[in-house]
Design a protein around this motif. Structure first.
Motif, PDB file in Angstrom:
ATOM      1  N   GLU A 221       0.840  -1.201  -0.304  1.00 60.87           N
ATOM      2  CA  GLU A 221      -0.485  -0.189  -0.510  1.00 60.87           C
ATOM      3  C   GLU A 221       0.353   1.025   0.174  1.00 60.87           C
ATOM      4  O   GLU A 221       0.419   2.008  -0.128  1.00 60.87           O
TER       5      GLU A 221
ATOM      6  N   SER B  44       3.595   2.777  -5.105  1.00 60.47           N
ATOM      7  CA  SER B  44       2.377   3.471  -6.220  1.00 60.47           C
ATOM      8  C   SER B  44       4.247   3.931  -7.383  1.00 60.47           C
ATOM      9  O   SER B  44       4.953   3.628  -7.538  1.00 60.47           O
TER      10      SER B  44
ATOM     11  N   ASP C 128       2.855   4.287 -12.062  1.00 60.42           N
ATOM     12  CA  ASP C 128       2.148   5.342 -12.548  1.00 60.42           C
ATOM     13  C   ASP C 128       3.039   5.432 -13.927  1.00 60.42           C
ATOM     14  O   ASP C 128       4.728   5.656 -14.085  1.00 60.42           O
TER      15      ASP C 128
END
Length: 147
Positions: free
Chosen positions: A66, A69, A71
Motif C-alpha cells: 500500500e 505506487s 505510474d
C-alpha cells in the motif's frame, strides 16, 4: 528502440564533477548533498530484457504494498514508495516518541512498450514490473508498376 533511461536529481550529477574524489570536491559535494556515487537512500533497481519484455526489479525492503505506487505517464514510468512511521513508548518515569519519514522515487523513460499489458507484483521486499514490448508492425510492401 526501447530507451530505459533513469533520470532524477542524483543521476544527473554523475559526471558533473571533474574529479569527484579530489579532497576539495569530495567535501564540497558532501555538504551540498551531491555525492557522485550511489546514495543509500536511492531506489536500487535491476533492469533486464528478453525477446518479449523488459523487467525492472526494485528493492523496497520494509515497505508494504500500500506504500508503493507505480505510474506510467506517456513514456515515463515512475516508481515511488513512502513510509511514515510513529512509535510511542510510555513507562512509569519516561515517555519516548519517535517519528520517521522516508520516501524513494525513481523514474525511467520507456518507449515501444505495450502500456495496456504492463504488470507488477511485490514479494519479499522486491517490486517486479514487467513491460511487454510492442509487436513490430508488419511492413507492407508497395507494389510498383513498371511502365
Amino acid at each position: 528502440m526501447f530507451g530505459l533511461t533513469p533520470y532524477g536529481k542524483k543521476n544527473a550529477l554523475v559526471g558533473k564533477f571533474e574529479d569527484p574524489f579530489k579532497l576539495d570536491n569530495f567535501f564540497e559535494n558532501i555538504f551540498n548533498d551531491q555525492l557522485p556515487f550511489y546514495s543509500s537512500n536511492q531506489l536500487k533497481v535491476d533492469i533486464s530484457e528478453n525477446e518479449k519484455e523488459y523487467v525492472i526489479e526494485a528493492e523496497l525492503p520494509g515497505y508494504r504494498k500500500e506504500e508503493i505506487s507505480i505510474d506510467l505517464d506517456e513514456d515515463r514510468l515512475t516508481i515511488a514508495a513512502e513510509k511514515n512511521q510513529e512509535t510511542e513508548e510510555k513507562g512509569e518515569h519516561y515517555l519516548r516518541r519517535e517519528r520517521r519519514f522516508g520516501s524513494l522515487t525513481r523514474s525511467f523513460l520507456v518507449r515501444n512498450i505495450n502500456k495496456q499489458a504492463v504488470g507488477a507484483k511485490y514479494e519479499n521486499g522486491v517490486l517486479t514490473v514487467v513491460l511487454p514490448k510492442m509487436e513490430p508492425e508488419a511492413k507492407k510492401g508497395t507494389k510498383i508498376e513498371i511502365d
